[in-house]
Design a protein around this motif. Structure first.
Motif, PDB file in Angstrom:
ATOM      1  N   SER A 109      23.207  51.329 -17.322  1.00  0.00           N
ATOM      2  CA  SER A 109      23.593  52.633 -16.779  1.00  0.00           C
ATOM      3  C   SER A 109      23.162  52.819 -15.328  1.00  0.00           C
ATOM      4  O   SER A 109      23.423  53.867 -14.737  1.00  0.00           O
ATOM      5  N   LEU A 112      25.967  53.871 -12.603  1.00  0.00           N
ATOM      6  CA  LEU A 112      26.440  55.248 -12.751  1.00  0.00           C
ATOM      7  C   LEU A 112      25.355  56.246 -12.384  1.00  0.00           C
ATOM      8  O   LEU A 112      25.618  57.249 -11.701  1.00  0.00           O
ATOM      9  N   ARG A 113      24.111  55.987 -12.811  1.00  0.00           N
ATOM     10  CA  ARG A 113      23.027  56.918 -12.495  1.00  0.00           C
ATOM     11  C   ARG A 113      22.764  56.962 -10.993  1.00  0.00           C
ATOM     12  O   ARG A 113      22.502  58.024 -10.424  1.00  0.00           O
ATOM     13  N   ALA A 115      24.998  56.318  -8.612  1.00  0.00           N
ATOM     14  CA  ALA A 115      26.116  57.001  -7.970  1.00  0.00           C
ATOM     15  C   ALA A 115      25.968  58.516  -8.115  1.00  0.00           C
ATOM     16  O   ALA A 115      26.201  59.267  -7.155  1.00  0.00           O
ATOM     17  N   THR A 116      25.562  58.972  -9.278  1.00  0.00           N
ATOM     18  CA  THR A 116      25.361  60.405  -9.495  1.00  0.00           C
ATOM     19  C   THR A 116      24.265  60.942  -8.580  1.00  0.00           C
ATOM     20  O   THR A 116      24.403  62.015  -7.973  1.00  0.00           O
ATOM     21  N   ASP A 228      32.751  51.572 -10.735  1.00  0.00           N
ATOM     22  CA  ASP A 228      33.946  52.389 -10.847  1.00  0.00           C
ATOM     23  C   ASP A 228      35.171  51.627 -10.394  1.00  0.00           C
ATOM     24  O   ASP A 228      35.085  50.493 -10.000  1.00  0.00           O
TER      25      ASP A 228
END
Length: 228
Positions: A109, A112-113, A115-116, A228
């Motif tokens: 993860s 994604l983490r 990027a957030t 992504d």
């Protein structure tokens, strides 16, 4: 899809355009895609002959395309221009230290983490910069949105909506601030006239240096892949 033979073979995307009067080649510095634009009535055989004649130029342009780097544990990622190593962290939130980005949780993860986290930081920094520049300009903006745009770093609509690439958070702070000043200046001048650049210079006196940095190094910021 036509292919230019050689080592390696190169796929060519053909795009017919009513506005085109001649053949035109473009190599994307983001993903290496080679696009040939041709007039509506042009024969494909002529277009491919043109591509073969331009093979040297195409391969030189492809050699300049930065390699994509998948982000994960062990990656080195620039945050506000500082190279930080992505490492396993504890707790619930991503943390920044002097030399690391500490990301807790499942290693899968991490992209994604991160990027957030980066998007949230970019929104905060851009909001502060846009608020300051809008006050100095004397013109408010309507709203601020973030995207992962590839062709532009920011935009401003006629109704005062500002849009920015969240990847600006990877660049040194003065670069992000320049792009904010550039788009806010469009609230007063919806063009790139001398009057517009005068507004930019008033908001960011060193804008020419920051603009040059983006032209030289900005494309590298698109080379990081977050799954992504």
């Amino acid at each position: 899809m036509p292919v230019l033979p050689g080592s390696p073979p190169v796929e060519i995307t053909l795009r017919r355009s009513a506005q085109a009067r001649r053949f035109s080649l473009r190599v994307s510095r983001l993903d290496g895609r080679v696009t040939l634009t041709l007039p509506l009535r042009a024969r494909e055989a002529e277009a491919l002959a043109f591509v073969r004649d331009q093979e040297g130029w195409i391969r030189r342009a492809l050699s300049d395309v930065p390699e994509a780097a998948a982000v994960g544990l062990g990656s080195v990622l620039p945050l506000e221009g500082r190279p930080l190593t992505v490492r396993t962290g504890s707790g619930r939130s991503v943390r920044v230290t002097d030399d690391s980005l500490l990301v807790p949780g499942d290693p899968a993860s991490v992209p994604l983490r991160l990027a957030t986290f980066l998007k949230a930081m970019a929104r905060e920094r851009l909001a502060v910069a846009c608020d300051r520049h809008a006050r100095n300009l004397g013109r408010p903006y309507a709203r601020l949105t973030l995207r992962d745009t590839r062709s532009r770093w920011g935009s401003c609509t006629q109704d005062g909506c500002l849009m920015f690439s969240w990847r600006l958070i990877l660049a040194p702070p003065p670069i992000l601030d320049y792009v904010a000043a550039h788009e806010v200046a469009h609230l007063a001048q919806m063009n790139h006239s001398p009057a517009f650049w005068a507004e930019v210079a008033r908001l960011d006196p060193d804008y020419a240096l920051h603009r040059a940095w983006l032209r030289r190094q900005g494309q590298a910021l698109h080379g990081f892949r977050f799954g992504d």
